[in-house]
Write a protein that holds these residues in place. Structure first.
Motif, PDB file in Angstrom:
ATOM      1  N   GLU A 100       1.238  -1.241   0.185  1.00  0.00           N
ATOM      2  CA  GLU A 100       0.014   0.245  -0.062  1.00  0.00           C
ATOM      3  C   GLU A 100       0.854   0.990  -0.047  1.00  0.00           C
TER       4      GLU A 100
ATOM      5  N   ASN B  54       4.379   1.439  -1.015  1.00  0.00           N
ATOM      6  CA  ASN B  54       4.050   1.333  -2.479  1.00  0.00           C
ATOM      7  C   ASN B  54       3.613   2.023  -3.554  1.00  0.00           C
ATOM      8  N   GLN B  55       2.295   1.935  -3.285  1.00  0.00           N
ATOM      9  CA  GLN B  55       1.409   2.569  -4.084  1.00  0.00           C
ATOM     10  C   GLN B  55       1.147   3.471  -4.090  1.00  0.00           C
ATOM     11  N   GLU B  56       1.230   4.041  -3.042  1.00  0.00           N
ATOM     12  CA  GLU B  56       0.502   5.791  -2.271  1.00  0.00           C
ATOM     13  C   GLU B  56       2.232   6.174  -3.104  1.00  0.00           C
TER      14      GLU B  56
ATOM     15  N   THR C 103       3.696   5.769  -5.816  1.00  0.00           N
ATOM     16  CA  THR C 103       3.447   5.869  -7.208  1.00  0.00           C
ATOM     17  C   THR C 103       2.521   7.083  -7.219  1.00  0.00           C
ATOM     18  N   TYR C 104       1.653   6.699  -6.943  1.00  0.00           N
ATOM     19  CA  TYR C 104       0.230   7.614  -7.148  1.00  0.00           C
ATOM     20  C   TYR C 104       0.432   9.108  -6.895  1.00  0.00           C
TER      21      TYR C 104
END
Length: 241
Positions: free
Chosen positions: A2, A4-6, A8-9
């Motif tokens: 999660e 890492n996703q943050e 990325t976005y």
């Protein structure tokens, strides 16, 4: 995962730095067109433009969202024309046994059939044509922030919508004064340029006209600030990006 996703976005799109924008605050200040509208503009339009503001802001993390902001803005213009048609008691459908919705072009021509709205017709069709171009553009082509194309046309859109919903007598007087002001502004703008052959002042008329459009928008922006009307404000982390 999660976390890492943050990252990325919320990673800054590197393309902004190429064009001289190096922080989210700078992006909001330089590139985001705010919906500075008169109180005569319908609330539906004001509400929809708020989404357009946010699309521009978050384009700092994903460049193509600027194109989405412009695309939504140009769709908003069609809604504005329909609302103006209703205000003028113009039917949205053609008559007949099987009524059919009038298209954007037809409604624009009917709304702008008489003075003073006829003076807005050319600008409306200009923006409508841009909408058509964007609709048929290859999906891999993005306008983004290059050349201020999105910014210029969203400013022009805000100016146009404000004019569109003025009372006829108010708009008529405003357009007379604005025509004289525009002529003086363009003349002075061109006189300040150093122009060398083979170029002439005519080559820079479009730039001068755009500069006046920007001035018109900025005047409205400052007018709203002075009146204490809401202007977009985003909280940003000064320590990030």
């Amino acid at each position: 995962m999660e976390a890492n996703q943050e990252k990325t976005y919320l990673a800054v799109d590197d393309r902004w730095a190429i064009f001289g924008t190096n922080s989210i605050d700078e992006h909001i200040h330089k590139n985001v067109v705010k919906g500075v509208f008169d109180d005569t503009v319908p609330k539906e339009i004001i509400g929809d433009f708020k989404t357009i503001e946010y699309l521009q802001v978050y384009a700092y993390y994903h460049w193509p969202m600027m194109d989405e902001a412009l695309s939504k803005g140009l769709r908003l213009l069609e809604m504005a024309i329909k609302l103006k048609a209703k205000e003028l008691k113009i039917p949205l459908q053609n008559s007949g046994e099987k009524p059919k919705d009038k298209n954007f072009n037809q409604l624009t021509n009917e709304v702008c059939a008489e003075e003073p709205l006829i003076q807005l017709k050319e600008t409306i069709h200009h923006l409508r044509n841009i909408r058509n171009i964007l609709t048929h553009t290859d999906s891999n082509d993005f306008v983004g922030g290059t050349g201020d194309i999105v910014k210029r046309n969203l400013m022009r859109l805000v100016n146009l919508i404000n004019d569109l919903f003025l009372a006829p007598e108010v708009l008529k007087s405003k357009l007379v004064l604005e025509k004289a002001e525009r002529a003086v502004f363009v003349k002075n703008y061109l006189n300040r340029l150093t122009i060398s052959p083979p170029f002439t002042k005519e080559h820079f008329m479009g730039i001068a006209e755009w500069a006046f459009e920007e001035k018109k928008y900025m005047d409205k922006l400052w007018e709203n600030k002075i009146k204490g009307l809401p202007v977009i404000s985003f909280k940003t982390d000064k320590n990030s990006h």
